[in-house]
Design an enzyme around this catalytic site. Sequence first.
Site, mmCIF file in Angstrom:
data_model
loop_
_atom_site.group_PDB
_atom_site.id
_atom_site.type_symbol
_atom_site.label_atom_id
_atom_site.label_comp_id
_atom_site.label_asym_id
_atom_site.label_seq_id
_atom_site.Cartn_x
_atom_site.Cartn_y
_atom_site.Cartn_z
ATOM 1 N N HIS A 72 0.852 -1.197 0.000
ATOM 2 C CA HIS A 72 0.000 0.000 0.000
ATOM 3 C C HIS A 72 0.886 1.245 0.000
ATOM 4 O O HIS A 72 1.763 1.376 0.838
ATOM 5 C CB HIS A 72 -0.911 0.011 1.237
ATOM 6 N N TYR A 200 -9.151 5.382 7.691
ATOM 7 C CA TYR A 200 -9.258 5.735 9.113
ATOM 8 C C TYR A 200 -10.292 6.851 9.207
ATOM 9 O O TYR A 200 -10.047 7.961 8.712
ATOM 10 C CB TYR A 200 -7.923 6.242 9.644
ATOM 11 N N PRO A 292 -3.956 0.332 18.766
ATOM 12 C CA PRO A 292 -3.729 -0.145 17.397
ATOM 13 C C PRO A 292 -3.848 0.926 16.310
ATOM 14 O O PRO A 292 -3.544 0.649 15.151
ATOM 15 C CB PRO A 292 -4.825 -1.212 17.225
ATOM 16 N N LYS A 296 1.223 -0.077 15.022
ATOM 17 C CA LYS A 296 2.630 -0.152 15.421
ATOM 18 C C LYS A 296 3.006 -1.344 16.303
ATOM 19 O O LYS A 296 4.195 -1.641 16.478
ATOM 20 C CB LYS A 296 3.019 1.145 16.176
ATOM 21 N N TYR A 384 4.088 6.490 10.022
ATOM 22 C CA TYR A 384 3.209 5.356 9.719
ATOM 23 C C TYR A 384 3.983 4.254 8.984
ATOM 24 O O TYR A 384 3.809 3.064 9.291
ATOM 25 C CB TYR A 384 2.010 5.825 8.876
HETATM 26 P P1 RFL Z 1 2.125 -11.944 21.568
HETATM 27 O O1 RFL Z 1 1.636 -12.005 20.172
HETATM 28 O O2 RFL Z 1 1.173 -11.620 22.651
HETATM 29 O O3 RFL Z 1 2.805 -13.349 21.873
HETATM 30 C C1 RFL Z 1 3.194 -13.713 23.158
HETATM 31 C C2 RFL Z 1 3.157 -15.217 23.253
HETATM 32 O O4 RFL Z 1 3.573 -15.603 24.548
HETATM 33 C C3 RFL Z 1 2.698 -16.617 25.031
HETATM 34 N N1 RFL Z 1 2.745 -16.576 26.511
HETATM 35 C C4 RFL Z 1 3.457 -17.450 27.255
HETATM 36 N N2 RFL Z 1 4.227 -18.508 26.931
HETATM 37 C C5 RFL Z 1 4.806 -19.191 27.946
HETATM 38 N N3 RFL Z 1 4.620 -18.875 29.259
HETATM 39 C C6 RFL Z 1 3.863 -17.838 29.627
HETATM 40 N N4 RFL Z 1 3.688 -17.533 30.909
HETATM 41 C C7 RFL Z 1 3.226 -17.073 28.605
HETATM 42 N N5 RFL Z 1 2.417 -15.990 28.600
HETATM 43 C C8 RFL Z 1 2.148 -15.713 27.344
HETATM 44 C C9 RFL Z 1 1.353 -16.257 24.442
HETATM 45 O O5 RFL Z 1 0.483 -17.388 24.388
HETATM 46 C C10 RFL Z 1 1.744 -15.744 23.064
HETATM 47 O O6 RFL Z 1 1.732 -16.778 22.088
HETATM 48 O O7 RFL Z 1 3.347 -10.913 21.714
HETATM 49 P P2 RFL Z 1 4.525 -10.558 20.655
HETATM 50 O O8 RFL Z 1 5.120 -11.803 20.071
HETATM 51 O O9 RFL Z 1 5.403 -9.582 21.337
HETATM 52 O O10 RFL Z 1 3.805 -9.866 19.425
HETATM 53 C C11 RFL Z 1 3.217 -8.620 19.572
HETATM 54 C C12 RFL Z 1 1.979 -8.513 18.689
HETATM 55 O O11 RFL Z 1 1.189 -9.678 18.814
HETATM 56 C C13 RFL Z 1 1.162 -7.305 19.097
HETATM 57 O O12 RFL Z 1 1.991 -6.154 19.239
HETATM 58 C C14 RFL Z 1 0.085 -6.926 18.113
HETATM 59 O O13 RFL Z 1 -0.724 -7.992 17.729
HETATM 60 C C15 RFL Z 1 -0.742 -5.855 18.797
HETATM 61 N N6 RFL Z 1 -2.055 -5.784 18.253
HETATM 62 C C16 RFL Z 1 -2.189 -5.140 17.076
HETATM 63 N N7 RFL Z 1 -1.091 -4.541 16.516
HETATM 64 C C17 RFL Z 1 -1.215 -3.916 15.341
HETATM 65 O O14 RFL Z 1 -0.199 -3.392 14.835
HETATM 66 N N8 RFL Z 1 -2.448 -3.855 14.715
HETATM 67 C C18 RFL Z 1 -3.571 -4.468 15.252
HETATM 68 O O15 RFL Z 1 -4.632 -4.434 14.674
HETATM 69 C C19 RFL Z 1 -3.470 -5.122 16.480
HETATM 70 N N9 RFL Z 1 -4.548 -5.734 17.058
HETATM 71 C C20 RFL Z 1 -3.153 -6.400 18.909
HETATM 72 C C21 RFL Z 1 -4.396 -6.382 18.260
HETATM 73 C C22 RFL Z 1 -3.018 -7.036 20.146
HETATM 74 C C23 RFL Z 1 -4.110 -7.637 20.787
HETATM 75 N N10 RFL Z 1 -3.916 -8.206 22.102
HETATM 76 C C24 RFL Z 1 -2.602 -8.503 22.598
HETATM 77 C C25 RFL Z 1 -4.912 -8.244 23.088
HETATM 78 C C26 RFL Z 1 -5.481 -7.012 18.859
HETATM 79 C C27 RFL Z 1 -5.348 -7.648 20.107
HETATM 80 C C28 RFL Z 1 -6.571 -8.344 20.663
HETATM 81 C C1 PHB Z 2 -5.791 -4.425 10.856
HETATM 82 O O1 PHB Z 2 -5.881 -4.672 9.643
HETATM 83 O O2 PHB Z 2 -6.111 -5.257 11.716
HETATM 84 C C2 PHB Z 2 -5.314 -3.087 11.273
HETATM 85 C C3 PHB Z 2 -4.806 -2.222 10.339
HETATM 86 C C4 PHB Z 2 -4.376 -0.958 10.723
HETATM 87 C C5 PHB Z 2 -4.448 -0.588 12.052
HETATM 88 C C6 PHB Z 2 -4.948 -1.468 12.996
HETATM 89 C C7 PHB Z 2 -5.395 -2.730 12.602
HETATM 90 O O3 PHB Z 2 -4.047 0.643 12.418
#
Ligand code: RFL
Ligand code: PHB
Length: 389
Positions: A72, A200, A292, A296, A384
């Site tokens: 994009h 957005y 989110p 980032k 971004y």
């Molecule tokens: P993760 O993905 O949370 O992975 C951590 C892993 O550790 C495991 N774990 C354990 N394992 C062993 N012992 C323990 N005691 C443990 N406790 C936990 C978990 O099962 C998991 O598999 O962290 P990581 O790898 O640092 O990655 C970070 C990303 O996942 C995170 O920054 C993003 O997904 C944040 N986030 C979003 N970021 C975006 O840029 N765009 C989004 O749309 C977006 N949506 C989100 C999100 C994070 C969410 N969370 C954490 C609630 C939506 C949600 C619901």
């Molecule tokens: C998503 O596609 O899940 C998404 C994209 C952009 C954002 C947050 C979530 O800023």
Amino acid sequence: MRTQVAIIGGGPSGLLLSQLLNRAGIATVVLERQSRDYVLSRIRAGVLEEGLAGLLREAGAGARMDRDGIVHHGCYLASNGKKFRVDFRAASGKSVMVYGQTELTKDLYAAQDAIGATVLHGAEDVALHDLTTDAPCVTWKDQNGQHRLECDFIAGCDGFHGVSRQAIPTQIRQNFEKVYPFGWLGVLSRTPPVSDELIYAAHDRGFALASMRNLMLSRSYIQVPLTDRVEDWSDDAFWQEFRARMPEDVATKLVTGPSVEKSIAPLRSFVSEPMRWGQLFLCGDAAHIVPPTGAKGLNLAASDVHYLFEGLSDHYLRRDDRGLERYSERALQRIWKAMRFSWWMTMLLHRFPEHDRYDRRMQNAELTLLQSSDAAQRVMAENYTGLPY
Ligand code: RFL
Ligand code: PHB
């Protein structure tokens, strides 16, 4: 059992770090509490900076992203029905890759399997010991009993609810936190995206985001009060609200369909400092959370992995510890910039219960500036698409 780097958490941070280290000849063991299927069922981020895309390629796990990901070159911002485009390429010379975190995690698992890396699932009661000695270890239990892993270093990649951060004494650890008074209700649907680029949308009814995973899979979000529960929102109610918050030319094109996944995520900004304690290094959501809005979270996890991988490979391959010593400081410098950007985008686009007429005018003035100023667009596009590592 013994390894060089014990990695707690098999999410994107842990798997990417493990993959990079293994390819550099450094041994790892990944301990993940959940099953692989569970990890792969979580629907999260969707926008990758060029830095993360590059790391995935460097890890030998970028082929499917390069084939199926969608580049994009810009995005749309909308305010009460009027939209304008920010051209990332013109403003910053960079672009982003739209490719889901679920797919990226799947690719990393496949890459780990292909090189025979050790990823242990179902690890319960993980505990970290002797972190300030040169012989730390990790204990856990699973269905086969109690286990112990000796190692040189521990990477805490276990997300916000993990145990690694808690292993740093409370008198050393400083938390910085801002909780926002709303969440995002997200719906994944097998429908064509309503726009070729993300939208957005700020609206009097609340924020909405039109995103995508591919040409037949849409990811759509609306801002909801923290008191709402997923069960309160039927698919029809979701689409009606989403449509109402999108500009009219977009709303009329919207194709709706049943939700494949539906969840509410609260919005929070959080940083825990320092990111190193003895032989423990925190990475990704274990150390920080961003709302989110700026896309980032996953990208910050990737820059942490980059700094830590550099530090660990300098230690093992060049006997140089400067990278490890500077890890926390380097990672935090970039984290606070992304914190600022995510906070700014969140404040700009959401409806806050406490906002008065003045605050709303300020949001509008800021959006007008962004629409009309090349300089403002450049700042947004640079942030971004991702600041340099
Ligand atoms: P993760 O993905 O949370 O992975 C951590 C892993 O550790 C495991 N774990 C354990 N394992 C062993 N012992 C323990 N005691 C443990 N406790 C936990 C978990 O099962 C998991 O598999 O962290 P990581 O790898 O640092 O990655 C970070 C990303 O996942 C995170 O920054 C993003 O997904 C944040 N986030 C979003 N970021 C975006 O840029 N765009 C989004 O749309 C977006 N949506 C989100 C999100 C994070 C969410 N969370 C954490 C609630 C939506 C949600 C619901
Ligand atoms: C998503 O596609 O899940 C998404 C994209 C952009 C954002 C947050 C979530 O800023």
